[in-house]
Design an enzyme around this catalytic site. Structure first.
Site, PDB file in Angstrom:
ATOM      1  N   ASP A  39      78.341 -41.261  -5.086  1.00  0.00           N
ATOM      2  CA  ASP A  39      78.630 -42.617  -4.615  1.00  0.00           C
ATOM      3  C   ASP A  39      77.605 -43.609  -5.169  1.00  0.00           C
ATOM      4  O   ASP A  39      76.477 -43.237  -5.484  1.00  0.00           O
ATOM      5  CB  ASP A  39      78.617 -42.628  -3.073  1.00  0.00           C
ATOM      6  N   HIS A  56      81.116 -47.019 -13.288  1.00  0.00           N
ATOM      7  CA  HIS A  56      81.877 -45.765 -13.413  1.00  0.00           C
ATOM      8  C   HIS A  56      81.616 -45.129 -14.773  1.00  0.00           C
ATOM      9  O   HIS A  56      81.523 -43.916 -14.907  1.00  0.00           O
ATOM     10  CB  HIS A  56      83.373 -46.015 -13.226  1.00  0.00           C
ATOM     11  N   LEU A 150      78.585 -21.524 -15.085  1.00  0.00           N
ATOM     12  CA  LEU A 150      78.828 -22.388 -13.927  1.00  0.00           C
ATOM     13  C   LEU A 150      80.326 -22.690 -13.742  1.00  0.00           C
ATOM     14  O   LEU A 150      81.029 -22.933 -14.719  1.00  0.00           O
ATOM     15  CB  LEU A 150      78.064 -23.698 -14.148  1.00  0.00           C
TER      16      LEU A 150
END
Ligand code: IPE
Ligand code: IPE
Ligand code: MG
Length: 235
Positions: A39, A56, A150
């Protein structure tokens, strides 16, 4: 690019040992699964007098760095909240810019994901995403499916309540088909109907940008999770 699973495993272990030493991290204390509410992109841009979309865009680089670092230290699962069901309520121009960035990321990032042996998974209502995003998402998931490093789980068009409702529907459907009896339903079985299926629950939830909120993220899975909130903006 090694496709031999044994060789892939050795290379991963080698790289991991070096990274842990470099950062002074104790492997015994590492979480297995970290989930992040990314956020603060808008605030990051505002502080610089830039349009939100620039925040963004900057966030994509942070995603890249976070994936790279998590992969280096040998984290097993990293879940990233990228777009919530509620985020459709944002201005149309912001939503389409986010979808464009997402699509670009999915295409551009492929070589790096392969190099780092990252496997990509997605949670959320995939069918509600634009067709172009769905297509690139499927391609990247398919390409990386055999990677043994991962696992990055990207939450897209995701809502925690929706997930539980979808799981309940699946459960009922199976019972109506006669493949499940009510007696069999317990927490363990129910959790298998969630989007996260057999992914272990997160041990650590991080939220950037300081809000003390869950924002409908992984409601079921974070029951016992530790939570860390940092004021630092995601980008
Ligand atoms: C998080 O940053 C990114 C998404 C929700 C896609 P925000 O866009 O929510 O940034 P703030 O909260 O307005 O600063
Ligand atoms: C949470 O951030 C959702 C994502 C990071 C994708 P939001 O900014 O959308 O959440 P609220 O509005 O603070 O609850
Ligand atoms: Mg926000």
């Amino acid at each position: 690019m090694s496709t031999n699973p044994t060789k892939q495993g050795e290379a991963i272990n080698d790289r991991r040992a070096k990274a842990l030493q470099q950062y002074g991290l104790d492997p015994a204390k590492l979480p297995r699964h970290v989930a992040i509410i990314m956020d603060g992109n808008g605030r990051w841009a505002k502080k610089r007098g830039l349009p939100r979309i620039r925040g963004h865009r900057a966030a994509v680089k942070t995603v890249r760095d976070t994936v790279e670092f998590s992969s280096e230290i040998g984290l097993q699962y990293l879940t990233l909240y990228a777009f919530s069901i509620e985020n459709w309520q944002r201005p149309k121009s912001e939503v389409s810019a986010l979808m464009r960035l997402l699509r670009q990321y999915l295409v551009k990032e492929r070589p790096r994901l392969m190099k780092n042996k990252v496997r990509l998974l997605c949670i959320g209502r995939r069918k509600g995403l634009p067709k172009e995003v769905q297509d690139e998402l499927s391609k990247t998931i398919n390409l990386t499916r055999r990677n043994r490093g991962l696992t990055v789980v990207v939450a897209l068009n995701y809502g925690g309540r929706t997930e539980i409702v979808d799981a309940a529907k699946e459960c009922v459907r199976k019972a109506l088909r006669g493949n499940l009896s009510v007696r069999q339903i317990d927490e363990e079985l129910f959790s298998r109907f969630l989007y996260t299926g057999d992914i272990p629950d997160p041990d650590l939830l991080i939220r950037t940008a300081g809000e003390h909120r869950i924002s409908n993220f992984l409601l079921w899975q974070i029951s016992y999770c530790e939570i860390w909130i940092t004021p630092v903006l995601w980008p």
